[in-house]
Design a protein around this motif. Structure first.
Motif, PDB file in Angstrom:
ATOM      1  N   ASN A   1      17.287 -40.889 -50.419  1.00  0.00           N
ATOM      2  CA  ASN A   1      16.604 -41.084 -49.144  1.00  0.00           C
ATOM      3  C   ASN A   1      17.261 -40.270 -48.040  1.00  0.00           C
ATOM      4  OD1 ASN A   1      14.668 -42.801 -50.179  1.00  0.00           O
ATOM      5  ND2 ASN A   1      15.866 -44.657 -49.779  1.00  0.00           N
ATOM      6  N   HIS A   2      16.700 -40.344 -46.856  1.00  0.00           N
ATOM      7  CA  HIS A   2      17.166 -39.534 -45.737  1.00  0.00           C
ATOM      8  C   HIS A   2      17.567 -40.442 -44.579  1.00  0.00           C
ATOM      9  CE1 HIS A   2      15.090 -36.346 -47.972  1.00  0.00           C
ATOM     10  NE2 HIS A   2      14.089 -37.210 -48.073  1.00  0.00           N
ATOM     11  N   GLU A   3      18.715 -40.151 -43.985  1.00  0.00           N
ATOM     12  CA  GLU A   3      19.156 -40.910 -42.817  1.00  0.00           C
ATOM     13  C   GLU A   3      18.911 -40.070 -41.571  1.00  0.00           C
ATOM     14  OE1 GLU A   3      23.009 -43.392 -42.347  1.00  0.00           O
ATOM     15  OE2 GLU A   3      23.346 -41.525 -41.205  1.00  0.00           O
TER      16      GLU A   3
ATOM     17  N   GLN B   1      13.067 -47.654 -44.834  1.00  0.00           N
ATOM     18  CA  GLN B   1      13.686 -48.535 -45.825  1.00  0.00           C
ATOM     19  C   GLN B   1      14.685 -49.492 -45.186  1.00  0.00           C
ATOM     20  OE1 GLN B   1      12.377 -48.037 -49.132  1.00  0.00           O
ATOM     21  NE2 GLN B   1      11.084 -46.896 -47.675  1.00  0.00           N
TER      22      GLN B   1
ATOM     23  N   ASN C   1      21.147 -42.139 -52.632  1.00  0.00           N
ATOM     24  CA  ASN C   1      19.977 -42.670 -53.351  1.00  0.00           C
ATOM     25  C   ASN C   1      18.750 -41.767 -53.231  1.00  0.00           C
ATOM     26  OD1 ASN C   1      19.168 -43.089 -50.746  1.00  0.00           O
ATOM     27  ND2 ASN C   1      19.076 -45.329 -50.864  1.00  0.00           N
TER      28      ASN C   1
ATOM     29  N   LYS D   1      21.475 -36.448 -46.107  1.00  0.00           N
ATOM     30  CA  LYS D   1      20.832 -36.903 -47.345  1.00  0.00           C
ATOM     31  C   LYS D   1      21.707 -37.992 -47.944  1.00  0.00           C
ATOM     32  CE  LYS D   1      17.685 -36.195 -50.685  1.00  0.00           C
ATOM     33  NZ  LYS D   1      17.638 -34.913 -51.410  1.00  0.00           N
TER      34      LYS D   1
ATOM     35  N   GLU E   1      16.776 -45.250 -42.309  1.00  0.00           N
ATOM     36  CA  GLU E   1      16.751 -44.729 -43.675  1.00  0.00           C
ATOM     37  C   GLU E   1      15.288 -44.566 -44.052  1.00  0.00           C
ATOM     38  OE1 GLU E   1      17.800 -45.970 -48.299  1.00  0.00           O
ATOM     39  OE2 GLU E   1      18.652 -47.145 -46.656  1.00  0.00           O
ATOM     40  N   LEU E   2      14.879 -43.325 -44.334  1.00  0.00           N
ATOM     41  CA  LEU E   2      13.497 -43.016 -44.677  1.00  0.00           C
ATOM     42  C   LEU E   2      13.417 -42.471 -46.085  1.00  0.00           C
ATOM     43  CD1 LEU E   2      12.424 -41.078 -41.428  1.00  0.00           C
ATOM     44  CD2 LEU E   2      12.238 -43.525 -41.851  1.00  0.00           C
ATOM     45  N   ASN E   3      12.339 -42.816 -46.805  1.00  0.00           N
ATOM     46  CA  ASN E   3      12.126 -42.181 -48.099  1.00  0.00           C
ATOM     47  C   ASN E   3      11.353 -40.878 -47.917  1.00  0.00           C
ATOM     48  OD1 ASN E   3       9.424 -42.869 -47.737  1.00  0.00           O
ATOM     49  ND2 ASN E   3       9.502 -44.618 -49.154  1.00  0.00           N
ATOM     50  N   ASP E   4      10.963 -40.244 -49.008  1.00  0.00           N
ATOM     51  CA  ASP E   4      10.285 -38.946 -48.907  1.00  0.00           C
ATOM     52  C   ASP E   4       8.932 -39.040 -48.218  1.00  0.00           C
ATOM     53  OD1 ASP E   4      12.334 -37.556 -50.097  1.00  0.00           O
ATOM     54  OD2 ASP E   4      11.523 -37.717 -52.121  1.00  0.00           O
TER      55      ASP E   4
ATOM     56  N   GLU F   1       8.712 -43.429 -44.910  1.00  0.00           N
ATOM     57  CA  GLU F   1       8.610 -44.882 -44.769  1.00  0.00           C
ATOM     58  C   GLU F   1       9.993 -45.465 -44.516  1.00  0.00           C
ATOM     59  OE1 GLU F   1       4.850 -45.535 -47.841  1.00  0.00           O
ATOM     60  OE2 GLU F   1       6.902 -45.420 -48.617  1.00  0.00           O
TER      61      GLU F   1
END
Length: 770
Positions: A290-292, A364, A288, A285, A356-359, A362
């Motif tokens: 987001n998820h890596e 980033q 910011n 996590k 890097e993905l958002n919830d 998507e």
């Protein structure tokens, strides 16, 4: 093409205009073939009078010798004269066709015009006038042999022997002089090469180069399957030695040159019996919110230098081969199971795609490059599945969040045109001797989908990174893509016609609607009796995925750019992708497109051979398993209808066999090709695709990998009317005594009476009923 650019109005047709329009269509498309239904659609013909006129004009064109109607009831242009080059398609029954390069036409080659050409050979043929509605030709010369070695069973006499090939496309036995047997015994499986084929001799002459062992022995049969498809089953000594000489030490300089990801939670998810772990997933996590997600792939290219002995061997193999009882790896065990395998609690060199993905899953940002990782946990699919289902277990937070993101990726993928071809996979439990003791369906679940979605994401984004974001002055650099062409419209129309009989339909107006309505169809089918039949036919209507430097996208996945990046341990194209990507990340110039296109073609061919061998292995084990169940009754679904019998799939385990027409003895059945069914002459009983019936296991032929079923007693209708019964007997007698071609009348001679023949109709295989 003419059919795509012209618009026709049926109300203006007469015989003259139809003749002119059809002539233009066939002239402008000399390599295409058209069904009657396709022509009516192209010409917007809907009324019966116009259909009859169309048929009349087509018959006139055939009579004039300008077009012909082939064995598939499709119309095509007649090529009058000339010489063409193509690939020989030869069946065990001796039927031969050549498809000229770059053409959909099929040229029939009579047996006397083969001149020793065999299946798969590249041949030069001369075209002759059409006879009996078929374009015919004669082999002028063999340009390239497809193969020179054959697998088969030894039939030996005191003074000579024959190798009876297993190959379905080899109609000739090979004469083996006694001095060339390599001590092979009668009944042994062996490999022979053809050494000569004298002009006028029916049988080629050869010698044994390897004795595989006794027929029926598991090791012998698996080696025979590999050899049949020109696949190796062991590594040369020098290749093994090169692998053993590799250093597994990771130097400080090498670590310093890579992105160090060893402190991030990382895990592998694989089958319980896997030994080569070539991909791992990491999760953390970000600050910011987001998820890596990291997709880490074994860095095989670091250990295998391009052009080295290991590289040449890997390229020649092209892929690992997965038979029922073994894996035939692309790389020696030292590499695939030790050095490159991403084993738990070991530092490993990898090539990574980090997202890097958002919830909403998507992207980033993304990064590609060389890394070093350390797997914290090795999961098998069942363990990861339990965590997803219960919310409990090691690294549950990471696993659950990865599944949440993968689930969104999966949903979006299908919304954007990916087609859901998910079919049950047959698996076997084997005893210590390789004998199957259980057969069952393996179901893919969420843990499988989790891994699949992140591998698809990495493959897609790597291909997009290289193939997209370029302007006209900077075209994309040469790359290896995994491509899947749009479906063939002719096959789709046939598929549409078939599923209509079950009350289903798809919209073929454009590619987007095809994918959308096909997914809707596959969803509706779940749990229905016709699910497996229609799903199988849907897959067959699609093109085959291959490797190429020319990107046309991947239709089945709905991706504009796609490659194979995630399995370099078991697929050579992935190794090629790693090398190209690393070169381009470091500013390298575009590689040679023709060179890499040749490599892609080779890899596609090797993949095809591996798939065929894997299917042969499955079929052998299916027959071996059912051999212990002769006489038992099973529920089955009709999966295929032909003029020679009814194919059925057992509901319990998916094993397929056939009820030969000769064993449908309760009536005289006629094959209704138009409606895909068999119809009883007296009882009017029908057998059609998707029907649920009960069958009994009648015969299990391991040599042919063939299962024969018969109807169970409860399925049979016994004719009680004496007059109808007598007429039925007469019909069957006529059918069994009907004239057959000369080669079908011949009985195979025993080994003692066999002699090499130089006459037409020499030693050949006994013909199979199916």
């Amino acid at each position: 093409m003419a059919e795509d650019t012209k618009s026709y109005k049926a109300e203006r047709y007469n015989r003259r205009t139809l003749n002119r329009i059809l002539t233009d269509i066939f002239k402008d498309n000399p390599t295409k073939e058209y069904s009657f239904e396709r022509l009516t659609q192209m010409l917007n013909i809907e009324d019966s009078a116009s259909s009859q006129m169309l048929q009349l004009v087509l018959n006139e064109l055939i009579e004039s010798g300008r077009i012909l109607k082939n064995e598939e009831d499709k119309y095509q242009t007649v090529i009058k004269t000339g010489v063409v080059i193509g690939i020989m398609d030869l069946s065990r029954k001796g039927q031969a066709f050549v498809k000229p390069e770059g053409s959909d036409l099929e040229i029939f080659i009579p047996g006397e015009n083969l001149h020793n050409a065999l299946h798969g050979d590249q041949v030069e043929i001369s075209l002759s006038a059409s006879k009996s509605g078929r374009q015919e030709g004669e082999v002028l010369r063999i340009l390239k042999r497809a193969r020179n070695s054959f697998i088969g069973t030894i039939e030996k006499d005191a003074n000579f022997a024959f190798l009876v090939p297993n190959h379905k496309t080899m109609p000739y036995d090979i004469f083996i002089p006694v001095g060339k047997l390599m001590k092979a015994k009668n009944g042994d499986k062996a490999v022979a090469v053809i050494t000569e084929w004298p002009e006028g001799a029916k049988n080629p002459i050869g010698e044994i180069i390897e004795v595989l062992g006794s027929t029926g022995d598991n090791e012998t049969e698996m080696h025979a399957i590999l050899a049949e498809y020109s696949l190796p089953y062991s590594f040369p000594k020098e290749v093994e030695e090169a692998a053993e000489a590799l250093s597994i030490e990771i130097t400080a300089d090498e670590i310093a040159s890579r992105r160090d990801l060893r402190d991030i939670t990382t895990f592998t998810i694989d089958p319980s019996d896997a030994k080569d772990f070539d991909d791992a997933i990491s999760y953390r996590k970000l600050k910011n919110g987001n998820h890596e997600i990291g997709v880490h792939i074994a860095d095989v290219s670091y250990y295998i230098e391009e052009g080295s002995i290991l590289d040449r061997e890997a390229f020649e193999r092209g892929t690992s081969v997965y038979l029922v009882d073994r894996v035939v790896p692309m790389l020696p065990e030292k590499l695939c199971n030790e050095v490159c395998s991403l084993r738990q609690d070991e530092d490993k060199l990898t090539f990574s795609a980090v997202f890097e993905l958002n919830d909403n899953a998507e992207i980033q940002s993304e990064w590609f490059g060389k890394t070093i990782i350390r797997s914290n946990r090795r999961f098998c699919y069942d363990e990861a599945q339990k965590i997803i289902e219960t919310g409990q277990g090691d690294f549950k937070d990471e696993i659950l969040k990865c599944w949440d993101l993968a689930k969104i990726l999966r949903e979006n993928r299908f919304k954007n045109g990916s087609i859901s071809f998910e079919r049950n996979e047959i698996k076997f439990d084997l005893d210590e001797k390789g004998k199957p003791i259980n057969v069952y369906f393996r179901e893919s679940k969420e843990a499988n989908f989790l891994v699949e979605e992140f591998m698809l994401l990495a493959n897609k984004r790597v291909a997009t990174f290289i193939g997209a974001k370029k302007d006209k002055t900077h075209p994309p650099k040469t790359f290896v893509y995994r491509i899947h062409d749009e479906p063939d419209l002719e096959k789709l129309y046939s598929f549409q016609k078939f599923i209509g009989k079950f009350g289903y339909s798809i919209n073929t107006k454009n590619d987007e609607l095809i994918a959308q309505t096909l997914n809707e169809l596959l969803s509706k089918l779940k749990g229905k009796r016709e699910q497996e039949v229609i799903s199988t036919l849907a897959v067959r209507s699609m093109a085959k995925a291959i490797y190429s430097t020319d990107n046309i996208g991947h239709y089945g996945l709905g991706f504009e750019y796609y490659t194979h990046f995630t399995s370099p341990i078991r697929r050579y194209p992935d190794l090629m992708v790693h090398r190209l990507l690393f070169s381009y990340l470091n500013g390298g110039r575009s590689a040679s497109k023709p060179y890499y296109e040749d490599l892609c073609k080779h890899c596609s061919e090797r993949e095809s051979l591996a798939v065929q061998a894997e299917r042969a292995s499955d079929k052998y084990k299916e027959v071996e398993f059912m051999r212990d169940h002769l006489g038992e009754v099973y529920d089955a679904l009709v999966s295929g209808i032909t003029e020679w019998g009814v194919y059925c799939e057992l509901e319990e385990n998916g094993i397929e066999g056939m009820i030969p027409m000769r064993d449908l003895d309760d009536d005289f059945y006629m094959f209704d090709e138009e409606n895909y069914c068999l119809v009883g002459h007296y009882t009017k009983k029908k057998y059609q695709l998707g029907d649920k019936i009960q069958i009994k296991i009648a015969r299990a032929n391991l040599e042919r990998k063939q299962l024969d079923f018969v109807l169970s007693t409860s399925e049979k209708h016994i004719e009680t009317d004496p007059e109808k019964a007598d007429e039925l007997d007469r019909k069957k007698s006529q059918r069994s005594s009907a004239p057959v071609p000369k080669d079908k009348k011949k009985k195979k001679k025993s080994a003692k009476s066999k002699k090499p023949s130089k006459k037409k109709g020499g030693h050949k295989h006994k013909k199979s009923n199916s």
